[in-house]
Design a protein around this motif. Sequence first.
Motif, PDB file in Angstrom:
ATOM      1  N   ALA A  35       0.794  -1.227   0.000  1.00 39.62           N
ATOM      2  CA  ALA A  35       0.000   0.000   0.000  1.00 39.62           C
ATOM      3  C   ALA A  35       0.825   1.276   0.000  1.00 39.62           C
ATOM      4  N   ARG A  36       2.114   1.202  -0.278  1.00 41.46           N
ATOM      5  CA  ARG A  36       2.928   2.426  -0.291  1.00 41.46           C
ATOM      6  C   ARG A  36       2.381   3.414  -1.315  1.00 41.46           C
ATOM      7  N   HIS A  37       2.257   4.662  -0.878  1.00 43.00           N
ATOM      8  CA  HIS A  37       1.736   5.782  -1.680  1.00 43.00           C
ATOM      9  C   HIS A  37       0.221   5.714  -1.900  1.00 43.00           C
ATOM     10  N   ARG A  38      -0.441   4.672  -1.400  1.00 43.88           N
ATOM     11  CA  ARG A  38      -1.898   4.650  -1.483  1.00 43.88           C
ATOM     12  C   ARG A  38      -2.464   5.547  -0.392  1.00 43.88           C
ATOM     13  N   VAL A  39      -3.735   5.983  -0.569  1.00 41.99           N
ATOM     14  CA  VAL A  39      -4.344   6.946   0.343  1.00 41.99           C
ATOM     15  C   VAL A  39      -5.427   6.251   1.165  1.00 41.99           C
ATOM     16  N   PRO A  40      -5.243   6.138   2.480  1.00 42.25           N
ATOM     17  CA  PRO A  40      -6.272   5.502   3.313  1.00 42.25           C
ATOM     18  C   PRO A  40      -7.601   6.242   3.213  1.00 42.25           C
ATOM     19  N   ALA A  41      -8.685   5.475   3.124  1.00 47.39           N
ATOM     20  CA  ALA A  41     -10.011   6.078   3.024  1.00 47.39           C
ATOM     21  C   ALA A  41     -10.557   6.476   4.385  1.00 47.39           C
ATOM     22  N   GLU A  42     -10.012   5.903   5.455  1.00 52.09           N
ATOM     23  CA  GLU A  42     -10.458   6.200   6.807  1.00 52.09           C
ATOM     24  C   GLU A  42      -9.290   5.973   7.756  1.00 52.09           C
ATOM     25  N   PRO A  43      -9.328   6.572   8.950  1.00 53.34           N
ATOM     26  CA  PRO A  43      -8.232   6.338   9.892  1.00 53.34           C
ATOM     27  C   PRO A  43      -8.158   4.867  10.289  1.00 53.34           C
ATOM     28  N   VAL A  44      -6.952   4.382  10.492  1.00 59.63           N
ATOM     29  CA  VAL A  44      -6.738   3.021  10.978  1.00 59.63           C
ATOM     30  C   VAL A  44      -6.267   3.118  12.422  1.00 59.63           C
TER      31      VAL A  44
END
Length: 405
Positions: A35-44
């Motif tokens: 997931a590097r450089h991917r954008v989380p859709a919600e906080p983890v």
Amino acid sequence: MSGREFFTARTVAEALAGFTPARRTAVETVAAADARHRVPAEPVRAAAALPGFAKSTVDGFAVRAADTYGASEGLPSYLDLAGAVRMGRAPTVAVPPGGAVAIPTGGVLPEGADAVVMVEHTAETMPGTIEVTRPVAPGAGLVRADEDVAAGGVLVRAGRPLRAPDLGLLAAAGVTEIAVHARPRVVILSTGDEVVPPSTREPAPGQVRDATASALAALVADAGGVPELAGIVGDEPGALTAALRGVLPRADLVVVSAGSSVGTRDETAGAIAALGEVWCHGLAIRPGKPTLLAECGGVPVVGLPGNPLSALVVFGLVGVPLVWRLAGAGAPPQPATRARLARDVASAAGRLDVVQVELRDGEAHPVFGPSALLSVLTRADGYVVVPEPATGLAAGTEVIVTLHR
């Protein structure tokens, strides 16, 4: 579209603040390790505290800090060695008053201890006894059980692209999958009867290989998008409108390359206006003034100047942040450095100038050349922005150089 609108240019700041399409890519679940450089859709959030146990950050001895107060090389504190902590295992011994337990870096802090004294500040004067030559305060040489992240605390926040340390923290918390925004699909259309594919062995006189589209695709990929080169559209009437109508259903962003030069701006703007709404046609920037921003059926469209240098400069300033925004993020900061200008740089008030520079020995040497030359960019290490109010920058001025990725 009226030709007059072209001359009512927006500033780059106005474009970044005002052209904010609501479109966002869908959410998908991916392996956290990929997931590097991917954008989380919600906080983890962390299911449990990290690291989960108090541990030493140095090689040394777990002690009660009060037993070391006043210790010095001339008057050391003497402590009884009560045992040792083994890596990867829970301690089997506690630290009694006046005692110490040997502990490696990363070892679990034994009961009774509230500090760790570094081995460099100790000596074993006789079997079973150590002397401490420097005092420690409570909490020294260790991390608490929840010091990294508390239970329920945020591991990674939504909207910021994941970096290598983020992936490490997710792994430490046992998170193996994460919900992220899909990579924006960016369709790139090249236009012009003179433009031919890069594979053309011998362009005819007046023809040019399509260099801009390949460079744009690389910028899109660097910004986390998925580029699609949709081919070259000729100048015949209606061709661009038909091409746009064909690619819009599968695009999150459409980029029209070489479709906004002075000679063709009305035709390009008309083709886009037939399918949507033009937000502006003209930016107060050099190079890159003939830039078009629009939205067609909820899909943003960027029309770039015909000259390669202008097109890439504008896309870097306006298009790249737009790609990140579509993926639910603000644009990550680009690497930058400070340098001093090697020579004067002229500018015109009311227009943002982007000056390519080469870095040598702490100096920024401007790289000038026509906007049709890609070699200006390949020679440059980065660029300097001359803001709209300025009429230029003097030699010796300290500037911020945004580095090319």
